[in-house]
Scaffold this active site. Structure first.
Site, PDB file in Angstrom:
ATOM      1  N   THR A   1       0.851  -1.188   0.000  1.00 38.45           N
ATOM      2  CA  THR A   1       0.000   0.000   0.000  1.00 38.45           C
ATOM      3  C   THR A   1       0.884   1.235   0.000  1.00 38.45           C
ATOM      4  O   THR A   1       1.775   1.371   0.829  1.00 38.45           O
ATOM      5  CB  THR A   1      -0.917   0.003   1.234  1.00 38.45           C
TER       6      THR A   1
ATOM      7  N   GLN B   1      -4.492  -6.205  -7.449  1.00 34.91           N
ATOM      8  CA  GLN B   1      -5.047  -6.618  -6.166  1.00 34.91           C
ATOM      9  C   GLN B   1      -6.287  -5.769  -5.908  1.00 34.91           C
ATOM     10  O   GLN B   1      -6.212  -4.540  -5.871  1.00 34.91           O
ATOM     11  CB  GLN B   1      -4.046  -6.422  -5.029  1.00 34.91           C
TER      12      GLN B   1
ATOM     13  N   ASN C   1      -5.908  -9.379   6.614  1.00 35.23           N
ATOM     14  CA  ASN C   1      -5.574  -8.164   7.354  1.00 35.23           C
ATOM     15  C   ASN C   1      -6.783  -7.400   7.890  1.00 35.23           C
ATOM     16  O   ASN C   1      -6.724  -6.185   8.072  1.00 35.23           O
ATOM     17  CB  ASN C   1      -4.713  -7.227   6.510  1.00 35.23           C
TER      18      ASN C   1
ATOM     19  N   TYR D   1      -9.635  -6.741   6.424  1.00 33.67           N
ATOM     20  CA  TYR D   1     -10.495  -6.071   5.443  1.00 33.67           C
ATOM     21  C   TYR D   1     -11.797  -6.857   5.273  1.00 33.67           C
ATOM     22  O   TYR D   1     -12.001  -7.887   5.907  1.00 33.67           O
ATOM     23  CB  TYR D   1      -9.759  -5.878   4.127  1.00 33.67           C
TER      24      TYR D   1
END
Length: 179
Positions: free
Chosen positions: A13, A89, A168, A170
């Protein structure tokens, strides 16, 4: 097509896109360095999939419309010229969204406030907000957002494949965990 090596660059990210979610020349250079450096496969950072609740961070790139997809085509083309495949992604932050230019409220499978604090590196501040529990229609929209973004990524941006971010904390992970 078989990549030139078995080295893969994992998604990282970077939150370096402008508010419109388009990749920049800086981002293109970042991905090109991996291709020139001999990587056979490069993953993008998480791309948001819809212009509703899905954006996780301010300055996050997207795959939510044709303009965003077209802006990635040059980046994937450059990678192919170096014998490198690129995967997009796709992600939906759910309750962990720290910045969404489309909505102020977050959504998640349940109205359960995430633990911890937002990351200032990603422009977050303070504790996470309590999300609104998703309706069946919003769940269907999230699924369709992933599908439509995957189609755009392959047909318009010429990505060689798709990775769906399901870890993670999400959204997809939120469906699987008690918190």
């Amino acid at each position: 097509r078989v990549p030139k090596t078995r080295l893969a660059a994992a998604p990282v990210t970077r939150v370096s896109a402008p508010p419109a979610g388009l990749p920049t020349a800086t981002m293109a250079g970042y991905y090109a360095r991996f291709a020139r450096g001999g990587f056979g496969l490069v993953f993008t950072e998480g791309l948001y999939t819809d212009k509703a609740y899905w954006q996780g961070y301010l300055n996050q790139p997207g795959m939510a419309d044709d303009e965003q997809a077209q802006a990635w085509a040059g980046i994937t083309g450059n990678a192919r010229e170096h014998g490198t495949l690129m995967f997009a992604q796709l992600m939906h932050a759910g309750a962990l969204s720290q910045g969404n230019r489309f909505r102020d409220q977050t959504v998640a499978p349940s109205a359960v406030k995430p633990l911890g604090r937002q990351m200032t590196f990603y422009y977050g501040q303070g504790e996470y907000a309590e999300p609104v529990a998703m309706t069946e229609a919003q769940i269907a929209e999230a699924i369709d957002g992933f599908v439509q973004s995957a189609v755009r990524a392959v047909r318009i941006a010429y990505f060689a494949g798709i990775e769906i971010h399901g870890a993670n904390g999400y959204l997809l992970d939120q469906f699987l965990t008690p918190r």
